[in-house]
Write an enzyme that holds these catalytic residues in place. Structure first.
Site, PDB file in Angstrom:
ATOM      1  N   PRO A   1      98.672 -39.520  69.574  1.00 50.69           N
ATOM      2  CA  PRO A   1      99.911 -39.704  68.821  1.00 50.69           C
ATOM      3  C   PRO A   1     100.981 -38.686  69.192  1.00 50.69           C
ATOM      4  O   PRO A   1     100.791 -37.482  69.075  1.00 50.69           O
ATOM      5  CB  PRO A   1      99.476 -39.541  67.358  1.00 50.69           C
ATOM      6  CG  PRO A   1      98.131 -38.939  67.389  1.00 50.69           C
ATOM      7  CD  PRO A   1      97.550 -39.164  68.727  1.00 50.69           C
ATOM      8  N   GLU A   2     102.112 -39.187  69.669  1.00 46.53           N
ATOM      9  CA  GLU A   2     103.292 -38.365  69.928  1.00 46.53           C
ATOM     10  C   GLU A   2     104.389 -38.842  68.989  1.00 46.53           C
ATOM     11  O   GLU A   2     104.122 -39.610  68.070  1.00 46.53           O
ATOM     12  CB  GLU A   2     103.722 -38.508  71.396  1.00 46.53           C
ATOM     13  CG  GLU A   2     102.605 -38.163  72.380  1.00 46.53           C
ATOM     14  CD  GLU A   2     103.004 -38.359  73.829  1.00 46.53           C
ATOM     15  OE1 GLU A   2     104.197 -38.234  74.137  1.00 46.53           O
ATOM     16  OE2 GLU A   2     102.135 -38.639  74.655  1.00 46.53           O
TER      17      GLU A   2
END
Length: 289
Positions: free
Chosen positions: A2-3
């Site tokens: 997750p960014e």
DNA sequence: ATATGGCCCTGGTTGC
DNA sequence: TGCAACCAGGGCCATA
């Protein structure tokens, strides 16, 4: 992993589903988790509070919480969504590499590596699941501490001048600079590679040696890539899913990330892979200079 | 001060 | 087929 776009998608989804709900019980299962605040304290503090809002800062999910209330009493008398007022505390969730924040019915099976279960008035649960335990959970009492602030600047908000200043005089590779969270917050390996491709810049170029025009191209590419990814619900590589367990679709748009040996979508040249700052890095030797 | 490299941790993939 | 070695990398810490 997750960014920014994935965290934004998750924060929006969780906010839509649990905003205004009161936490009636908090269960923390693992004591090996690298909690920034002792798990017993987090559980004790979370119980009885209303989730006022959930939003993203960098790669962090920030849950704004109201004052403590009587959980059992509140359950029957507080209609959902009517609570207002200033937050008294924050619960900060960082998903690390494999963390997930899910909203589910309390009766649904509990996935392996579930470390936190927050039971809500409605009978649903907010669950934190993280197989590799790279995630971080932190409690912040706003009566004693300032609201959470990420160290770096938001890439979607920073202007051209400030962006250029971040890279000035720096000797490290531009890719490493993009990944440095104390400069920019929210950019990870996928969007660093994709934005460098879009800007036509090789990842090993020295950050301080980029021209002003290149830096502005990079900033714009970053904004375009991040906003496009948010519109598509993020990239589902490995096992990323949003708050409902739904995958994103930006991975289908990737030009270089994890496309080693495959033809460049623009020119057909085989995508190359190298290591920059210990991270797998993908680029097109023809399109990027 | 900035920059670099090792470490954590598990699941999926690769190689014998 | 089975099992072990290896790889993935965000953030943090020690070190240069």
């Amino acid at each position: 992993m997750p960014e920014l776009p994935e965290v934004e998608t998750i924060a929006r989804g969780v906010n839509e589903r649990v905003r205004g709900e009161r936490i009636v019980a908090a269960w923390f299962g693992s004591h090996r988790e690298p909690f920034k605040t002792p798990p017993a304290e987090q559980a004790e503090q979370l119980e009885g509070r209303v989730l006022l809002a959930i939003h993203r800062t960098g790669k962090h999910i920030v849950c704004e919480l109201g004052p403590k209330g009587d959980a059992s009493f509140a359950a029957s008398t507080q209609p959902r969504g009517v609570e207002s007022g200033l937050p008294e505390a924050q619960w900060i969730v960082h998903l690390g590499m494999t963390g997930r924040l899910l909203v589910t019915d309390a009766g649904n099976p509990v996935a392996a590596h579930t470390h936190v279960r927050l039971t809500l008035v409605s009978g649903r649960e907010l669950r934190f699941v993280d197989p590799r335990r790279f995630g971080r959970l932190e409690w912040r009492d706003l009566r004693r501490a300032a609201p959470f602030r990420a160290a770096g600047r938001e890439p979607l908000e920073i202007d051209a001048e400030a962006f250029a200043a971040l890279f000035r005089e720096r000797k490290l590779a531009v890719k490493a600079a993009l990944l440095n969270q104390s400069l920019l917050t929210g950019v990870g390996n996928i969007y660093a590679d994709e934005s460098l491709f879009r800007a036509g810049i090789r990842p090993r170029r020295g950050a301080g040696r980029l021209s002003r025009a290149e830096l502005e191209r990079l900033r714009q590419a970053l904004v375009e890539v991040l906003e496009h990814a948010i519109r598509l619900g993020g990239s589902s590589v490995s096992d990323y899913v949003d708050a409902d367990g739904v995958k994103g679709f930006f991975q289908l748009q990737h030009c270089v990330y994890q496309r080693t040996g495959q033809p460049c979508r623009r020119c057909g040249t085989a995508i190359r892979r190298l290591l920059v700052g210990g991270r797998g890095t993908h680029y097109c030797p023809h399109c990027q200079h």
